[in-house]
Design a protein around this motif. Structure first.
Motif, mmCIF file in Angstrom:
data_model
loop_
_atom_site.group_PDB
_atom_site.id
_atom_site.type_symbol
_atom_site.label_atom_id
_atom_site.label_comp_id
_atom_site.label_asym_id
_atom_site.label_seq_id
_atom_site.Cartn_x
_atom_site.Cartn_y
_atom_site.Cartn_z
ATOM 1 N N ASN A 214 1.704 -16.532 38.577
ATOM 2 C CA ASN A 214 1.382 -17.279 37.108
ATOM 3 C C ASN A 214 2.734 -18.006 37.122
ATOM 4 O O ASN A 214 4.293 -17.749 36.114
ATOM 5 C CB ASN A 214 1.815 -16.338 35.997
ATOM 6 N N CYS A 215 3.719 -18.862 37.715
ATOM 7 C CA CYS A 215 4.972 -19.139 38.536
ATOM 8 C C CYS A 215 5.093 -20.152 36.667
ATOM 9 O O CYS A 215 6.334 -20.005 36.787
ATOM 10 C CB CYS A 215 5.082 -20.074 39.726
ATOM 11 N N GLU A 216 4.730 -21.173 36.577
ATOM 12 C CA GLU A 216 4.062 -22.186 35.660
ATOM 13 C C GLU A 216 4.470 -21.606 34.713
ATOM 14 O O GLU A 216 6.196 -21.843 33.553
ATOM 15 C CB GLU A 216 3.864 -23.699 35.271
ATOM 16 N N GLN A 241 -3.303 -17.618 44.233
ATOM 17 C CA GLN A 241 -2.597 -17.052 44.935
ATOM 18 C C GLN A 241 -1.075 -16.934 45.102
ATOM 19 O O GLN A 241 -0.697 -17.701 43.601
ATOM 20 C CB GLN A 241 -1.890 -17.952 46.428
ATOM 21 N N SER A 242 0.125 -15.689 45.496
ATOM 22 C CA SER A 242 1.618 -15.849 44.894
ATOM 23 C C SER A 242 2.397 -17.334 44.978
ATOM 24 O O SER A 242 2.042 -17.995 45.785
ATOM 25 C CB SER A 242 2.306 -15.041 45.051
ATOM 26 N N GLY A 243 3.476 -17.752 44.157
ATOM 27 C CA GLY A 243 4.286 -18.448 44.535
ATOM 28 C C GLY A 243 5.579 -17.839 44.163
ATOM 29 O O GLY A 243 5.216 -16.642 43.563
ATOM 30 N N ILE A 244 7.232 -19.145 44.620
ATOM 31 C CA ILE A 244 8.262 -17.705 44.728
ATOM 32 C C ILE A 244 8.490 -18.975 43.506
ATOM 33 O O ILE A 244 8.841 -20.065 43.923
ATOM 34 C CB ILE A 244 8.374 -17.875 45.723
ATOM 35 N N LEU A 245 9.651 -18.429 42.405
ATOM 36 C CA LEU A 245 10.572 -19.056 41.990
ATOM 37 C C LEU A 245 11.576 -18.960 42.672
ATOM 38 O O LEU A 245 12.083 -17.538 42.648
ATOM 39 C CB LEU A 245 10.766 -18.378 39.991
ATOM 40 N N THR A 258 13.905 -9.706 33.606
ATOM 41 C CA THR A 258 12.880 -9.085 33.904
ATOM 42 C C THR A 258 11.800 -8.436 33.323
ATOM 43 O O THR A 258 10.207 -8.651 33.012
ATOM 44 C CB THR A 258 13.655 -7.334 34.614
ATOM 45 N N SER A 259 12.245 -8.290 32.449
ATOM 46 C CA SER A 259 10.946 -8.067 30.831
ATOM 47 C C SER A 259 10.094 -9.309 31.028
ATOM 48 O O SER A 259 9.045 -9.164 30.931
ATOM 49 C CB SER A 259 11.611 -8.065 29.674
ATOM 50 N N ILE A 260 10.135 -10.770 30.697
ATOM 51 C CA ILE A 260 9.533 -11.863 30.739
ATOM 52 C C ILE A 260 8.718 -12.387 31.843
ATOM 53 O O ILE A 260 7.239 -12.104 31.156
ATOM 54 C CB ILE A 260 10.736 -13.133 30.887
ATOM 55 N N VAL A 261 9.014 -11.578 33.137
ATOM 56 C CA VAL A 261 8.172 -11.970 34.607
ATOM 57 C C VAL A 261 6.714 -10.758 33.920
ATOM 58 O O VAL A 261 5.910 -11.223 34.560
ATOM 59 C CB VAL A 261 9.475 -11.260 35.416
ATOM 60 N N HIS A 262 7.379 -9.859 33.362
ATOM 61 C CA HIS A 262 6.335 -9.056 33.428
ATOM 62 C C HIS A 262 5.847 -9.142 32.680
ATOM 63 O O HIS A 262 4.329 -8.552 32.585
ATOM 64 C CB HIS A 262 7.082 -7.037 33.516
ATOM 65 N N ASP A 263 5.894 -9.800 31.401
ATOM 66 C CA ASP A 263 5.405 -9.861 30.650
ATOM 67 C C ASP A 263 4.163 -10.935 30.913
ATOM 68 O O ASP A 263 2.811 -11.159 29.898
ATOM 69 C CB ASP A 263 5.938 -10.738 29.095
ATOM 70 N N TYR A 264 4.454 -11.655 32.179
ATOM 71 C CA TYR A 264 3.419 -12.814 32.382
ATOM 72 C C TYR A 264 2.635 -12.145 33.146
ATOM 73 O O TYR A 264 1.270 -12.665 33.956
ATOM 74 C CB TYR A 264 3.989 -14.305 32.669
#
Length: 290
Positions: A214-216, A241-245, A258-264
């Protein structure tokens, strides 16, 4: 130095350490104010110094002013941090206020102003530093405060903070005597250095690589929250498929990020490297770690 984050459930020990550190830091700061600085009419600068000055002038409790003056900063920063970190911020403020009210009637820990200035400044600085470091409080002036503590050139808001502290210390000298002002300056400098020591590595930038499907969505949220550039190194595939930010973040922003990433994305992976001075621009051309 490399740190990896996987999964969404933080360790219970980490949560317990965070809560105990926020509580202990608030209480330690209250000890410095009520048992060392206040009995000798010493003003440490900042909001605590303004609260102490008004407490002496009005004979109202220090804890009341601490709560009233700090609460607006928490409310104004609520849009920049999520609920969990806002609660940590409020917990630290409540512990500082409650500790100040509880210690108000206790006698001074020392009868000499110089030891009181030294001990009070150190307790206040380390107490606030522990609360900030373990509570993840990066807003409410955190960015500018960390920039100032790191020795960066002062900006307009930071110059205003310095002038504000000078006014408090000069007011204390005019009201309580210039000997007290001298001891107040000692307390202020020690509190500042103790806070700087507690946060000594929090202002260093960290290179963050995020692997997620969910990169975007994560990129948009990070742009809104951290207000900094976030680049897509590799776009996600059409079938999930996973992307990279890639982005830069300070130590104080790691928990928020970290909290934002794991929320999405509950399965999102985060790799964090400490950035050495002078290498920030090169990181935007660096390939992500494997």
């Amino acid at each position: 130095m490399k740190t990896r984050y996987r999964g969404t459930v933080p360790l219970r020990l980490r949560k317990a350490l965070t809560l105990l550190s926020v509580i202990g830091g608030g209480l330690l700061a209250a000890v410095g104010l009520e048992l060392f600085l206040m009995p000798h009419r010493l003003l440490p600068g900042g909001v605590a110094g303004l609260s102490a000055l008004l407490s002496h002038l009005t004979e109202m409790r220090l804890g009341l002013f601490l709560f009233l003056f700090n609460l607006p900063f928490i409310l104004m920063s609520r849009r920049q941090i999520n609920l969990r970190f806002a609660l940590y911020t409020m917990l630290g403020l409540i512990c500082l206020t409650a500790g100040s009210l509880a210690l108000h009637h206790f006698p001074a820990a020392t009868s000499e102003p110089l030891p009181a200035a030294i001990a009070g400044g150190l307790c206040l600085g380390f107490g606030l530093g522990i609360t900030v470091r373990f509570g993840g409080i990066y807003s409410a002036g955190g960015r500018q405060g960390v920039r100032l503590l790191s020795g960066s050139p002062p900006q307009s808001a930071e110059i205003m903070i310095m002038l504000f502290n000078c006014v408090i210390l000069l007011s204390g000298g005019a009201l309580f005597g210039w000997d007290q002002a001298m001891y107040s300056i000692i307390a202020y400098l020690l509190a500042f250095e103790a806070l700087r020591f507690s946060l000594r590595d929090l202002s260093l930038s960290r290179a963050v690589w995020i692997t997620s499907s969910n990169c975007e969505e994560i990129r948009t949220k990070l742009l809104q929250t951290l207000e900094r550039e976030v680049r897509i190194i590799k776009s996600g595939g059409p079938e999930g498929q996973s992307g990279i930010l890639f982005c830069l973040a300070s130590k104080l922003e790691e928990e928020v990020l970290t909290s934002i990433v794991h929320d999405y994305d509950k399965d999102g992976q985060i790799v964090i490297n400490t950035v050495r001075p002078g290498r920030t621009s090169a990181l935007f051309r660096h390939t992500p770690p494997g």
